[in-house]
Design a protein around this motif. Structure first.
Motif, PDB file in Angstrom:
ATOM      1  N   VAL A 118      39.388  40.619  33.963  1.00 36.81           N
ATOM      2  CA  VAL A 118      40.032  39.426  33.412  1.00 36.81           C
ATOM      3  C   VAL A 118      39.820  38.222  34.322  1.00 36.81           C
ATOM      4  CG1 VAL A 118      42.260  38.357  32.874  1.00 36.81           C
ATOM      5  CG2 VAL A 118      41.750  40.663  32.047  1.00 36.81           C
ATOM      6  N   ASP A 119      40.009  38.412  35.620  1.00 38.37           N
ATOM      7  CA  ASP A 119      39.849  37.314  36.581  1.00 38.37           C
ATOM      8  C   ASP A 119      38.438  36.738  36.519  1.00 38.37           C
ATOM      9  OD1 ASP A 119      42.436  37.838  37.289  1.00 38.37           O
ATOM     10  OD2 ASP A 119      41.988  38.580  39.301  1.00 38.37           O
ATOM     11  N   TYR A 120      37.459  37.601  36.472  1.00 40.23           N
ATOM     12  CA  TYR A 120      36.066  37.147  36.408  1.00 40.23           C
ATOM     13  C   TYR A 120      35.819  36.378  35.112  1.00 40.23           C
ATOM     14  CZ  TYR A 120      30.957  37.321  36.473  1.00 40.23           C
ATOM     15  OH  TYR A 120      29.632  36.989  36.470  1.00 40.23           O
ATOM     16  N   GLU A 121      36.295  36.932  34.017  1.00 39.36           N
ATOM     17  CA  GLU A 121      36.079  36.307  32.713  1.00 39.36           C
ATOM     18  C   GLU A 121      36.750  34.942  32.624  1.00 39.36           C
ATOM     19  OE1 GLU A 121      34.692  35.559  29.049  1.00 39.36           O
ATOM     20  OE2 GLU A 121      34.121  37.277  30.290  1.00 39.36           O
ATOM     21  N   ILE A 122      37.938  34.846  33.174  1.00 38.30           N
ATOM     22  CA  ILE A 122      38.685  33.579  33.174  1.00 38.30           C
ATOM     23  C   ILE A 122      37.880  32.479  33.886  1.00 38.30           C
ATOM     24  CG2 ILE A 122      40.624  32.427  34.311  1.00 38.30           C
ATOM     25  CD1 ILE A 122      41.595  33.620  31.837  1.00 38.30           C
ATOM     26  N   VAL A 123      37.355  32.807  35.065  1.00 37.09           N
ATOM     27  CA  VAL A 123      36.586  31.830  35.839  1.00 37.09           C
ATOM     28  C   VAL A 123      35.275  31.505  35.126  1.00 37.09           C
ATOM     29  CG1 VAL A 123      35.378  31.402  38.014  1.00 37.09           C
ATOM     30  CG2 VAL A 123      37.608  32.519  38.032  1.00 37.09           C
ATOM     31  N   LEU A 124      34.634  32.511  34.565  1.00 32.77           N
ATOM     32  CA  LEU A 124      33.368  32.282  33.877  1.00 32.77           C
ATOM     33  C   LEU A 124      33.558  31.366  32.675  1.00 32.77           C
ATOM     34  CD1 LEU A 124      30.394  32.936  33.877  1.00 32.77           C
ATOM     35  CD2 LEU A 124      30.872  34.949  32.477  1.00 32.77           C
ATOM     36  N   GLN A 125      34.626  31.552  31.923  1.00 30.97           N
ATOM     37  CA  GLN A 125      34.896  30.677  30.786  1.00 30.97           C
ATOM     38  C   GLN A 125      35.145  29.243  31.237  1.00 30.97           C
ATOM     39  OE1 GLN A 125      37.962  32.251  28.204  1.00 30.97           O
ATOM     40  NE2 GLN A 125      36.909  34.202  27.923  1.00 30.97           N
ATOM     41  N   GLU A 126      35.842  29.087  32.347  1.00 29.82           N
ATOM     42  CA  GLU A 126      36.093  27.750  32.878  1.00 29.82           C
ATOM     43  C   GLU A 126      34.794  27.101  33.344  1.00 29.82           C
ATOM     44  OE1 GLU A 126      38.637  24.488  33.889  1.00 29.82           O
ATOM     45  OE2 GLU A 126      38.784  26.220  32.543  1.00 29.82           O
ATOM     46  N   ALA A 127      33.911  27.911  33.922  1.00 32.77           N
ATOM     47  CA  ALA A 127      32.612  27.399  34.368  1.00 32.77           C
ATOM     48  C   ALA A 127      31.807  26.882  33.181  1.00 32.77           C
ATOM     49  CB  ALA A 127      31.837  28.493  35.089  1.00 32.77           C
ATOM     50  N   GLU A 128      31.875  27.604  32.072  1.00 34.57           N
ATOM     51  CA  GLU A 128      31.155  27.185  30.872  1.00 34.57           C
ATOM     52  C   GLU A 128      31.746  25.893  30.306  1.00 34.57           C
ATOM     53  OE1 GLU A 128      31.424  30.639  28.417  1.00 34.57           O
ATOM     54  OE2 GLU A 128      29.681  31.611  29.326  1.00 34.57           O
ATOM     55  N   LYS A 129      33.065  25.776  30.351  1.00 36.72           N
ATOM     56  CA  LYS A 129      33.719  24.550  29.881  1.00 36.72           C
ATOM     57  C   LYS A 129      33.288  23.345  30.710  1.00 36.72           C
ATOM     58  CE  LYS A 129      37.990  26.638  28.122  1.00 36.72           C
ATOM     59  NZ  LYS A 129      39.458  26.745  28.333  1.00 36.72           N
ATOM     60  N   GLY A 175      22.462  35.436  35.164  1.00 40.18           N
ATOM     61  CA  GLY A 175      22.747  34.048  34.815  1.00 40.18           C
ATOM     62  C   GLY A 175      24.228  33.738  34.858  1.00 40.18           C
ATOM     63  N   GLU A 176      25.049  34.645  34.353  1.00 39.02           N
ATOM     64  CA  GLU A 176      26.492  34.434  34.364  1.00 39.02           C
ATOM     65  C   GLU A 176      27.034  34.460  35.792  1.00 39.02           C
ATOM     66  OE1 GLU A 176      28.034  37.353  31.716  1.00 39.02           O
ATOM     67  OE2 GLU A 176      27.444  36.242  29.910  1.00 39.02           O
ATOM     68  N   SER A 177      26.434  35.290  36.616  1.00 36.86           N
ATOM     69  CA  SER A 177      26.839  35.343  38.021  1.00 36.86           C
ATOM     70  C   SER A 177      26.557  34.016  38.712  1.00 36.86           C
ATOM     71  CB  SER A 177      26.096  36.471  38.747  1.00 36.86           C
ATOM     72  OG  SER A 177      26.303  36.404  40.133  1.00 36.86           O
ATOM     73  N   ILE A 178      25.401  33.421  38.386  1.00 39.54           N
ATOM     74  CA  ILE A 178      25.049  32.127  38.968  1.00 39.54           C
ATOM     75  C   ILE A 178      26.034  31.058  38.506  1.00 39.54           C
ATOM     76  CG2 ILE A 178      23.298  30.300  38.999  1.00 39.54           C
ATOM     77  CD1 ILE A 178      21.178  32.533  38.786  1.00 39.54           C
ATOM     78  N   GLN A 179      26.418  31.117  37.228  1.00 38.65           N
ATOM     79  CA  GLN A 179      27.422  30.185  36.700  1.00 38.65           C
ATOM     80  C   GLN A 179      28.728  30.312  37.476  1.00 38.65           C
ATOM     81  OE1 GLN A 179      27.051  31.450  32.403  1.00 38.65           O
ATOM     82  NE2 GLN A 179      27.514  29.280  32.098  1.00 38.65           N
ATOM     83  N   TYR A 180      29.147  31.549  37.658  1.00 40.63           N
ATOM     84  CA  TYR A 180      30.402  31.831  38.359  1.00 40.63           C
ATOM     85  C   TYR A 180      30.351  31.295  39.788  1.00 40.63           C
ATOM     86  CZ  TYR A 180      34.258  34.641  40.305  1.00 40.63           C
ATOM     87  OH  TYR A 180      35.418  35.054  40.935  1.00 40.63           O
ATOM     88  N   GLU A 238      44.310  31.503  43.544  1.00 38.67           N
ATOM     89  CA  GLU A 238      45.283  30.514  43.067  1.00 38.67           C
ATOM     90  C   GLU A 238      44.802  29.860  41.773  1.00 38.67           C
ATOM     91  OE1 GLU A 238      45.675  27.858  46.346  1.00 38.67           O
ATOM     92  OE2 GLU A 238      46.937  29.225  47.528  1.00 38.67           O
ATOM     93  N   LYS A 239      43.499  29.562  41.704  1.00 36.82           N
ATOM     94  CA  LYS A 239      42.933  28.941  40.509  1.00 36.82           C
ATOM     95  C   LYS A 239      42.999  29.891  39.323  1.00 36.82           C
ATOM     96  CE  LYS A 239      40.855  25.693  38.222  1.00 36.82           C
ATOM     97  NZ  LYS A 239      41.542  24.424  37.923  1.00 36.82           N
ATOM     98  N   VAL A 240      42.697  31.140  39.549  1.00 32.49           N
ATOM     99  CA  VAL A 240      42.749  32.139  38.485  1.00 32.49           C
ATOM    100  C   VAL A 240      44.173  32.265  37.953  1.00 32.49           C
ATOM    101  CG1 VAL A 240      42.574  34.608  37.983  1.00 32.49           C
ATOM    102  CG2 VAL A 240      40.746  33.468  39.226  1.00 32.49           C
ATOM    103  N   LYS A 241      45.128  32.291  38.853  1.00 37.17           N
ATOM    104  CA  LYS A 241      46.530  32.381  38.453  1.00 37.17           C
ATOM    105  C   LYS A 241      46.913  31.196  37.571  1.00 37.17           C
ATOM    106  CE  LYS A 241      51.158  33.098  40.423  1.00 37.17           C
ATOM    107  NZ  LYS A 241      51.933  33.233  41.684  1.00 37.17           N
ATOM    108  N   GLU A 242      46.420  30.030  37.934  1.00 36.49           N
ATOM    109  CA  GLU A 242      46.686  28.814  37.162  1.00 36.49           C
ATOM    110  C   GLU A 242      46.051  28.893  35.773  1.00 36.49           C
ATOM    111  OE1 GLU A 242      45.071  24.232  37.225  1.00 36.49           O
ATOM    112  OE2 GLU A 242      45.397  25.232  39.157  1.00 36.49           O
ATOM    113  N   LEU A 243      44.798  29.334  35.716  1.00 38.48           N
ATOM    114  CA  LEU A 243      44.078  29.423  34.445  1.00 38.48           C
ATOM    115  C   LEU A 243      44.687  30.466  33.517  1.00 38.48           C
ATOM    116  CD1 LEU A 243      40.394  29.237  35.764  1.00 38.48           C
ATOM    117  CD2 LEU A 243      41.626  27.448  34.519  1.00 38.48           C
ATOM    118  N   LYS A 244      45.229  31.526  34.077  1.00 43.81           N
ATOM    119  CA  LYS A 244      45.822  32.585  33.286  1.00 43.81           C
ATOM    120  C   LYS A 244      47.037  32.109  32.484  1.00 43.81           C
ATOM    121  CE  LYS A 244      44.529  36.936  35.534  1.00 43.81           C
ATOM    122  NZ  LYS A 244      45.011  38.085  36.333  1.00 43.81           N
TER     123      LYS A 244
END
Length: 253
Positions: A118-129, A175-180, A238-244
């Protein structure tokens, strides 16, 4: 849909590489044992039975590959990815001398795996945004570096098959890892590690190790990097907690 984190790919491929090396060592060992037959020992039937029973228990912890284990907003994370994580955690707990099939440890592993995905996915989605993308050149470069770790193409193809991955999927995950990674580098800012922080850390290490402690000049750069990573990881958490807080997360297992 995410199939597997690149960080996890690196982990499972590293194990595959180790296994390849281990096979070579095993072969050499067999040759050596032929010369030293008196030193050779056979695995007892009880040990073999225990290993087989443990293997069955570990397999029972897996979920169906197509089963959705958790959704993060509009993304589904399925059993294939969960099971790969599970294998790594099972191995780690066994290496620590703990039974991964016990009720308490099984629950702990499940929670850790779900949280990691979940943490990884949350950050990856934010990176895409934020518009972070991976260029084909960067993907190809990391892919070639990654593939180059294998002894030959046959070993590489065997690893892909073992972990149910196609080359296209592997490149997608790179590619997703590079985004992250790019997102974390650009968006997560931390204060610079001071000389005082490095020296304080070194003094604690020296106090614990005594005369065995290396000289300050030999390790100061390593300590600084370690402290920088700690600060960065804390900020990411901290950022992940905020995004969640604003994410729609549903665990289905």
């Amino acid at each position: 849909m995410r199939k597997i984190m690149y960080g996890l790919i690196a982990a499972v491929f590293a194990i595959a590489l180790t296994a390849c090396g281990g096979n070579e060592e095993s072969k050499e060992g067999k040759d050596s044992n032929k010369q030293n037959a008196g030193e050779k020992t056979e695995q007892t039937e009880d040990q073999a039975k225990q290993m087989e029973e443990m293997k069955k228990k570990l397999e029972k912890q897996k979920v169906e590959g197509d089963q959705v284990v958790v959704t993060v907003n509009d993304a589904e994370i399925k059993g294939t990815e969960y099971n790969r994580f599970l294998e790594q955690y099972q191995m780690q707990y066994q290496q620590m001398g703990q039974d991964p099939t016990s009720k308490e440890t099984a629950k702990k592993m499940k929670d850790q795996i779900i949280n990691s995905m979940v943490d990884y996915e949350i950050v990856l989605q934010e990176a895409e945004k934020k518009g972070y993308e991976a260029s084909e050149d960067k993907i190809d470069k990391q892919f070639e570096d990654f593939k180059g770790q294998f002894e030959n193409d046959k070993k590489y193809q065997e690893a892909l098959k073992q972990y149910d991955l196609t080359e296209k999927e592997l490149k997608q995950e790179i590619g997703e890892s590079i985004q992250y990674t790019t997102y974390v580098e650009k968006e997560i800012n931390v204060d610079e590690v001071s000389e005082k922080e490095v020296k304080d850390y070194y003094n604690k290490m020296k106090e614990a190790q005594g005369d065995k402690a290396p000289k300050y000049e030999e390790v100061k750069d390593h300590i600084k990097t370690q402290l920088e990573n700690q600060k960065k990881n804390k900020k990411v958490t901290e950022k992940v907690k905020e995004l969640k807080k604003d994410a729609d997360i549903t665990v289905k297992i």
